[in-house]
Design a protein around this motif. Structure first.
Motif, PDB file in Angstrom:
ATOM      1  N   THR A  92       0.839  -1.194   0.000  1.00  0.00           N
ATOM      2  CA  THR A  92       0.000   0.000   0.000  1.00  0.00           C
ATOM      3  C   THR A  92       0.877   1.248   0.000  1.00  0.00           C
ATOM      4  N   PRO A  93       0.574   2.186  -0.858  1.00  0.00           N
ATOM      5  CA  PRO A  93       1.391   3.405  -0.869  1.00  0.00           C
ATOM      6  C   PRO A  93       1.146   4.244   0.381  1.00  0.00           C
ATOM      7  N   ASP A  94       2.139   4.988   0.753  1.00  0.00           N
ATOM      8  CA  ASP A  94       2.002   5.892   1.887  1.00  0.00           C
ATOM      9  C   ASP A  94       1.393   7.198   1.388  1.00  0.00           C
ATOM     10  N   PHE A  95       0.168   7.429   1.790  1.00  0.00           N
ATOM     11  CA  PHE A  95      -0.507   8.618   1.261  1.00  0.00           C
ATOM     12  C   PHE A  95      -0.639   9.731   2.292  1.00  0.00           C
ATOM     13  N   LEU A  96      -0.060   9.550   3.456  1.00  0.00           N
ATOM     14  CA  LEU A  96      -0.242  10.562   4.507  1.00  0.00           C
ATOM     15  C   LEU A  96       0.269  11.953   4.121  1.00  0.00           C
ATOM     16  N   PRO A  97       1.448  12.062   3.488  1.00  0.00           N
ATOM     17  CA  PRO A  97       1.896  13.417   3.132  1.00  0.00           C
ATOM     18  C   PRO A  97       0.922  14.138   2.198  1.00  0.00           C
ATOM     19  N   ALA A  98       0.386  13.415   1.220  1.00  0.00           N
ATOM     20  CA  ALA A  98      -0.584  14.028   0.313  1.00  0.00           C
ATOM     21  C   ALA A  98      -1.889  14.326   1.048  1.00  0.00           C
ATOM     22  N   LEU A  99      -2.277  13.387   1.902  1.00  0.00           N
ATOM     23  CA  LEU A  99      -3.520  13.556   2.657  1.00  0.00           C
ATOM     24  C   LEU A  99      -3.443  14.791   3.561  1.00  0.00           C
ATOM     25  N   GLN A 100      -2.277  14.998   4.120  1.00  0.00           N
ATOM     26  CA  GLN A 100      -2.080  16.143   5.012  1.00  0.00           C
ATOM     27  C   GLN A 100      -2.454  17.454   4.333  1.00  0.00           C
ATOM     28  N   GLU A 101      -2.015  17.623   3.099  1.00  0.00           N
ATOM     29  CA  GLU A 101      -2.316  18.845   2.359  1.00  0.00           C
ATOM     30  C   GLU A 101      -3.817  19.001   2.157  1.00  0.00           C
ATOM     31  N   GLU A 102      -4.459  17.899   1.808  1.00  0.00           N
ATOM     32  CA  GLU A 102      -5.905  17.963   1.542  1.00  0.00           C
ATOM     33  C   GLU A 102      -6.705  18.206   2.823  1.00  0.00           C
ATOM     34  N   LEU A 103      -6.225  17.614   3.914  1.00  0.00           N
ATOM     35  CA  LEU A 103      -6.904  17.831   5.193  1.00  0.00           C
ATOM     36  C   LEU A 103      -6.850  19.300   5.573  1.00  0.00           C
ATOM     37  N   LEU A 104      -5.682  19.910   5.363  1.00  0.00           N
ATOM     38  CA  LEU A 104      -5.542  21.321   5.700  1.00  0.00           C
ATOM     39  C   LEU A 104      -6.451  22.181   4.826  1.00  0.00           C
ATOM     40  N   THR A 105      -6.594  21.776   3.574  1.00  0.00           N
ATOM     41  CA  THR A 105      -7.491  22.511   2.682  1.00  0.00           C
ATOM     42  C   THR A 105      -8.930  22.429   3.177  1.00  0.00           C
ATOM     43  N   VAL A 106      -9.325  21.220   3.598  1.00  0.00           N
ATOM     44  CA  VAL A 106     -10.691  21.033   4.102  1.00  0.00           C
ATOM     45  C   VAL A 106     -10.901  21.844   5.382  1.00  0.00           C
ATOM     46  N   ILE A 107      -9.938  21.737   6.290  1.00  0.00           N
ATOM     47  CA  ILE A 107     -10.071  22.427   7.577  1.00  0.00           C
ATOM     48  C   ILE A 107     -10.154  23.940   7.372  1.00  0.00           C
ATOM     49  N   SER A 108      -9.387  24.433   6.400  1.00  0.00           N
ATOM     50  CA  SER A 108      -9.361  25.882   6.180  1.00  0.00           C
ATOM     51  C   SER A 108     -10.682  26.410   5.622  1.00  0.00           C
ATOM     52  N   TYR A 129     -13.368  25.767   7.139  1.00  0.00           N
ATOM     53  CA  TYR A 129     -14.148  26.013   8.350  1.00  0.00           C
ATOM     54  C   TYR A 129     -13.516  27.053   9.265  1.00  0.00           C
ATOM     55  N   MET A 130     -12.184  27.063   9.246  1.00  0.00           N
ATOM     56  CA  MET A 130     -11.474  27.986  10.123  1.00  0.00           C
ATOM     57  C   MET A 130     -10.302  28.559   9.344  1.00  0.00           C
ATOM     58  N   PRO A 131      -9.944  29.808   9.628  1.00  0.00           N
ATOM     59  CA  PRO A 131      -8.813  30.414   8.916  1.00  0.00           C
ATOM     60  C   PRO A 131      -7.491  29.833   9.393  1.00  0.00           C
ATOM     61  N   VAL A 132      -6.882  29.006   8.559  1.00  0.00           N
ATOM     62  CA  VAL A 132      -5.616  28.370   8.909  1.00  0.00           C
ATOM     63  C   VAL A 132      -4.463  29.221   8.403  1.00  0.00           C
ATOM     64  N   GLU A 133      -3.548  29.544   9.291  1.00  0.00           N
ATOM     65  CA  GLU A 133      -2.344  30.275   8.873  1.00  0.00           C
ATOM     66  C   GLU A 133      -1.159  29.325   8.924  1.00  0.00           C
ATOM     67  N   LYS A 134      -0.417  29.306   7.837  1.00  0.00           N
ATOM     68  CA  LYS A 134       0.659  28.324   7.665  1.00  0.00           C
ATOM     69  C   LYS A 134       1.632  28.309   8.847  1.00  0.00           C
ATOM     70  N   SER A 191       1.884  23.116  13.299  1.00  0.00           N
ATOM     71  CA  SER A 191       3.068  22.290  13.524  1.00  0.00           C
ATOM     72  C   SER A 191       2.751  20.867  13.081  1.00  0.00           C
ATOM     73  N   VAL A 192       3.672  20.296  12.338  1.00  0.00           N
ATOM     74  CA  VAL A 192       3.466  18.977  11.747  1.00  0.00           C
ATOM     75  C   VAL A 192       4.541  18.032  12.261  1.00  0.00           C
ATOM     76  N   HIS A 193       4.132  16.851  12.624  1.00  0.00           N
ATOM     77  CA  HIS A 193       5.095  15.852  13.052  1.00  0.00           C
ATOM     78  C   HIS A 193       4.720  14.524  12.408  1.00  0.00           C
ATOM     79  N   MET A 194       5.681  13.880  11.772  1.00  0.00           N
ATOM     80  CA  MET A 194       5.390  12.592  11.166  1.00  0.00           C
ATOM     81  C   MET A 194       6.429  11.582  11.626  1.00  0.00           C
ATOM     82  N   GLU A 195       5.979  10.402  11.950  1.00  0.00           N
ATOM     83  CA  GLU A 195       6.922   9.388  12.383  1.00  0.00           C
ATOM     84  C   GLU A 195       6.401   7.997  12.054  1.00  0.00           C
ATOM     85  N   ASN A 201      -0.869  20.092  14.699  1.00  0.00           N
ATOM     86  CA  ASN A 201      -1.388  21.004  15.712  1.00  0.00           C
ATOM     87  C   ASN A 201      -1.595  22.354  15.058  1.00  0.00           C
ATOM     88  N   ILE A 202      -2.807  22.828  15.132  1.00  0.00           N
ATOM     89  CA  ILE A 202      -3.131  24.090  14.480  1.00  0.00           C
ATOM     90  C   ILE A 202      -3.680  25.073  15.507  1.00  0.00           C
TER      91      ILE A 202
END
Lengths: 86, 86
Positions: free
Chosen positions: A34-50, A52-57, A61-65, A76-77
Motif C-alpha cells: 500500500t502506498p504511503d498517502f499521509l503526506p498528500a492527505l495532510q495537504e488535503e486535510l488542511l485545505t478542508v479544515i481551512s 471552516y477555520m482560517p488556517v495560517e501556515k 506544527s506537523v510531526h510525522m513518524e 497542531n493548528i
C-alpha cells in the motif's frame, strides 16, 4: 489518565486569550503493497479544515513518524483570535 | 508506554490477513463563539480519504465526545483486503 487526556495535554488557558486549537492524529497501518498517502492527505486535510477555520501556515506544527507498522501524522493548528464563523 | 502506543493499540495481526487500518483523532478546543464544525468536517475527511483508499461505510467506526473544552472526534477505518493503489 487516559491517552486522550494525555493527547489533549494541559488545558490551561490564559485568562484573556481564547484561541481555538485543533489537534489531529492520523495513524495508518499499512501492508507492504500500500502506498504511503499521509503526506498528500495532510495537504488535503488542511485545505478542508481551512474551509471552516482560517488556517495560517505559520500556526501549524506537523510531526510525522513511523511506529512499527504505523505511519503517524500529527498536526497542531492554532487559530487566530478573531474569526467570523461561516 | 506513550500515548501513541496506547492510541495505536495492540498491533497483533493474524498471519494471513493484512488489512490496512486508519485511525484518526481530531480534537477541537474552541471558544464559546466558534461553531462546532467537527460533524461536517468528518464527512469531508472521509471524502478526502476515500480518494486514496476504498472506504466502505460499514468498516468505519465513529466516536464523538466532549472532554472539557475539547470536542473530540475519533474515526477508525478498516480497508478491504484487496485494493489497487492509484
Amino acid at each position: 489518565m487516559s491517552f486522550l487526556d494525555y493527547f489533549l495535554g494541559s488545558r490551561k488557558k490564559t485568562a484573556s486569550v481564547a484561541k481555538d486549537r485543533l489537534k489531529l492524529i492520523l495513524a495508518h497501518e499499512r501492508s507492504a503493497d500500500t502506498p504511503d498517502f499521509l503526506p498528500a492527505l495532510q495537504e488535503e486535510l488542511l485545505t478542508v479544515i481551512s474551509k471552516y477555520m482560517p488556517v495560517e501556515k505559520d500556526q501549524i506544527s506537523v510531526h510525522m513518524e513511523r511506529r512499527g507498522d504505523f505511519e503517524v501524522l500529527e498536526l497542531n493548528i492554532l487559530f487566530p483570535e478573531q474569526h467570523s464563523p461561516g
